[in-house]
Enzyme design. Structure first.
Site, PDB file in Angstrom:
ATOM      1  N   PHE A 111       0.050  16.253   4.049  1.00  0.00           N
ATOM      2  CA  PHE A 111      -0.440  15.522   2.895  1.00  0.00           C
ATOM      3  C   PHE A 111       0.700  15.409   1.897  1.00  0.00           C
ATOM      4  O   PHE A 111       1.280  16.409   1.495  1.00  0.00           O
ATOM      5  CB  PHE A 111      -1.644  16.230   2.264  1.00  0.00           C
ATOM      6  CG  PHE A 111      -2.307  15.374   1.229  1.00  0.00           C
ATOM      7  CD1 PHE A 111      -3.252  14.427   1.601  1.00  0.00           C
ATOM      8  CD2 PHE A 111      -1.948  15.477  -0.113  1.00  0.00           C
ATOM      9  CE1 PHE A 111      -3.841  13.610   0.643  1.00  0.00           C
ATOM     10  CE2 PHE A 111      -2.534  14.668  -1.072  1.00  0.00           C
ATOM     11  CZ  PHE A 111      -3.477  13.731  -0.689  1.00  0.00           C
ATOM     12  N   ASP A 117      -0.767  10.853  -5.251  1.00  0.00           N
ATOM     13  CA  ASP A 117      -1.327  11.964  -6.023  1.00  0.00           C
ATOM     14  C   ASP A 117      -2.055  12.974  -5.157  1.00  0.00           C
ATOM     15  O   ASP A 117      -2.443  12.708  -4.023  1.00  0.00           O
ATOM     16  CB  ASP A 117      -2.342  11.434  -7.033  1.00  0.00           C
ATOM     17  CG  ASP A 117      -3.659  11.031  -6.363  1.00  0.00           C
ATOM     18  OD1 ASP A 117      -3.613  10.250  -5.395  1.00  0.00           O
ATOM     19  OD2 ASP A 117      -4.711  11.531  -6.797  1.00  0.00           O
ATOM     20  N   ARG A 147       2.012  12.134  -9.421  1.00  0.00           N
ATOM     21  CA  ARG A 147       2.416  10.744  -9.208  1.00  0.00           C
ATOM     22  C   ARG A 147       3.814  10.452  -9.757  1.00  0.00           C
ATOM     23  O   ARG A 147       4.491   9.546  -9.299  1.00  0.00           O
ATOM     24  CB  ARG A 147       1.417   9.787  -9.884  1.00  0.00           C
ATOM     25  CG  ARG A 147       0.037   9.765  -9.261  1.00  0.00           C
ATOM     26  CD  ARG A 147      -0.743   8.585  -9.803  1.00  0.00           C
ATOM     27  NE  ARG A 147      -2.177   8.657  -9.543  1.00  0.00           N
ATOM     28  CZ  ARG A 147      -2.766   8.240  -8.421  1.00  0.00           C
ATOM     29  NH1 ARG A 147      -2.039   7.750  -7.443  1.00  0.00           N
ATOM     30  NH2 ARG A 147      -4.078   8.329  -8.277  1.00  0.00           N
ATOM     31  N   GLU A 162       0.854  -1.197   0.000  1.00  0.00           N
ATOM     32  CA  GLU A 162       0.000   0.000   0.000  1.00  0.00           C
ATOM     33  C   GLU A 162       0.885   1.240   0.000  1.00  0.00           C
ATOM     34  O   GLU A 162       2.041   1.183   0.413  1.00  0.00           O
ATOM     35  CB  GLU A 162      -0.909  -0.073   1.245  1.00  0.00           C
ATOM     36  CG  GLU A 162      -1.727   1.144   1.581  1.00  0.00           C
ATOM     37  CD  GLU A 162      -2.789   1.514   0.552  1.00  0.00           C
ATOM     38  OE1 GLU A 162      -2.449   1.605  -0.642  1.00  0.00           O
ATOM     39  OE2 GLU A 162      -3.934   1.745   0.960  1.00  0.00           O
ATOM     40  N   ASP A 163       0.328   2.345  -0.455  1.00  0.00           N
ATOM     41  CA  ASP A 163       1.111   3.586  -0.429  1.00  0.00           C
ATOM     42  C   ASP A 163       1.147   4.193   0.975  1.00  0.00           C
ATOM     43  O   ASP A 163       2.197   4.281   1.595  1.00  0.00           O
ATOM     44  CB  ASP A 163       0.616   4.592  -1.482  1.00  0.00           C
ATOM     45  CG  ASP A 163      -0.873   4.921  -1.368  1.00  0.00           C
ATOM     46  OD1 ASP A 163      -1.577   4.348  -0.506  1.00  0.00           O
ATOM     47  OD2 ASP A 163      -1.343   5.750  -2.163  1.00  0.00           O
ATOM     48  N   ASP A 184      -3.368   5.347   6.752  1.00  0.00           N
ATOM     49  CA  ASP A 184      -3.686   6.545   7.526  1.00  0.00           C
ATOM     50  C   ASP A 184      -4.657   6.157   8.645  1.00  0.00           C
ATOM     51  O   ASP A 184      -4.228   5.695   9.701  1.00  0.00           O
ATOM     52  CB  ASP A 184      -4.275   7.580   6.556  1.00  0.00           C
ATOM     53  CG  ASP A 184      -4.487   8.941   7.165  1.00  0.00           C
ATOM     54  OD1 ASP A 184      -3.925   9.198   8.245  1.00  0.00           O
ATOM     55  OD2 ASP A 184      -5.211   9.763   6.574  1.00  0.00           O
TER      56      ASP A 184
HETATM   57  P1  IMP Z   1      -6.954   5.101   5.203  1.00  0.00           P
HETATM   58  O1  IMP Z   1      -8.080   4.237   4.762  1.00  0.00           O
HETATM   59  O2  IMP Z   1      -7.392   6.289   6.004  1.00  0.00           O
HETATM   60  O3  IMP Z   1      -5.841   4.370   5.894  1.00  0.00           O
HETATM   61  O4  IMP Z   1      -6.464   5.793   3.879  1.00  0.00           O
HETATM   62  C1  IMP Z   1      -5.387   5.460   3.208  1.00  0.00           C
HETATM   63  C2  IMP Z   1      -5.545   5.963   1.799  1.00  0.00           C
HETATM   64  O5  IMP Z   1      -5.715   7.368   1.748  1.00  0.00           O
HETATM   65  C3  IMP Z   1      -4.280   5.644   1.051  1.00  0.00           C
HETATM   66  O6  IMP Z   1      -4.457   4.484   0.285  1.00  0.00           O
HETATM   67  C4  IMP Z   1      -4.066   6.849   0.186  1.00  0.00           C
HETATM   68  O7  IMP Z   1      -4.599   6.601  -1.086  1.00  0.00           O
HETATM   69  C5  IMP Z   1      -4.845   7.954   0.815  1.00  0.00           C
HETATM   70  N1  IMP Z   1      -3.940   8.899   1.505  1.00  0.00           N
HETATM   71  C6  IMP Z   1      -3.841   9.102   2.835  1.00  0.00           C
HETATM   72  N2  IMP Z   1      -2.925  10.045   3.114  1.00  0.00           N
HETATM   73  C7  IMP Z   1      -2.429  10.431   1.923  1.00  0.00           C
HETATM   74  C8  IMP Z   1      -1.431  11.397   1.544  1.00  0.00           C
HETATM   75  O8  IMP Z   1      -0.810  12.093   2.372  1.00  0.00           O
HETATM   76  N3  IMP Z   1      -1.181  11.523   0.223  1.00  0.00           N
HETATM   77  C9  IMP Z   1      -1.836  10.791  -0.727  1.00  0.00           C
HETATM   78  N4  IMP Z   1      -2.768   9.883  -0.422  1.00  0.00           N
HETATM   79  C10 IMP Z   1      -3.072   9.711   0.892  1.00  0.00           C
HETATM   80 MG    MG Z   2      -4.331   4.250  -1.691  1.00  0.00          MG
END
Ligand code: IMP
Ligand code: MG
Length: 173
Positions: free
Chosen positions: A148, A155, A161, A95-96, A99
């Site tokens: 962020f 992105d 990206r 995963e990227d 959060d």
């Molecule tokens: P979660 O479900 O809150 O853990 O969200 C994670 C998803 O939110 C990741 O897969 C990212 O696509 C997106 N995301 C969260 N923070 C960032 C950021 O700082 N930059 C870009 N995408 C983010």
């Molecule tokens: Mg993502």
């Protein structure tokens, strides 16, 4: 939009090599499927897979949240599911950013129903201070508490990206 470098490409490359070593040692010759979570993880995935000393099966998923809610806790779906069977194989989700943890909790819960040997998560960036759910990143690239970030696959509005480093976007300076 202004941006400030957070992790440059050399720092990222070094860390990805370290993760590749750790992952290779963890799984060895056991059956492993590495799953790229599109779109954001595609650059990390490409580099991480080429840093492995093992040869896992590779696959891709894409998650989407239902429209209509402002909360990330809204229902999720696959907009692209896996094609490779994970039954009795180890699964490494790549995963990227993790959060709140909602995306990874959804994905691990769905994959658990398919009887894998184990499920682990590798994430380029672990924003662990914002976690709402009990999701552990087994192979974290970097930790970040706020901001962020874009670049290296990540992105903002489908842009940035292709940047080689990871940058924090600075809004309203
Ligand atoms: P979660 O479900 O809150 O853990 O969200 C994670 C998803 O939110 C990741 O897969 C990212 O696509 C997106 N995301 C969260 N923070 C960032 C950021 O700082 N930059 C870009 N995408 C983010
Ligand atoms: Mg993502």
């Amino acid at each position: 939009m202004n941006k400030r470098v957070v992790f440059d490409k050399d720092v990222i490359a070094k860390r990805v090599r370290e993760l590749g070593q750790a992952i290779s040692q963890r799984y060895g010759n056991e059956p492993l499927v590495c799953v790229c979570v599109l779109k954001g993880a595609f650059v990390f995935f490409a580099d991480l897979m080429r840093s492995l000393d093992i040869d896992p099966e590779l696959d891709f998923v894409r998650l989407a949240s239902y429209a209509g809610g402002t909360s990330r806790q809204g229902k999720m779906i696959f907009s692209k599911d896996m094609e490779v069977s994970i039954e009795d194989k180890h699964v490494l989700i790549v995963e990227d950013v993790v959060d709140t943890g909602h995306s990874m909790q959804y994905l691990t819960r769905v994959l658990e129903t398919r009887n894998p040997r184990s499920i682990a998560i590798a994430a380029l960036v672990d924003k662990n201070e914002r976690r709402e759910l009990d999701v552990t990143v087994d192979f974290p690239g970097f930790s970040l508490d706020k901001g962020f970030i874009v670049g290296y696959g990540l992105d903002y509005d489908e842009k940035y990206r292709g940047l080689e480093g990871i940058y924090e976007l600075i809004v309203n300076d």
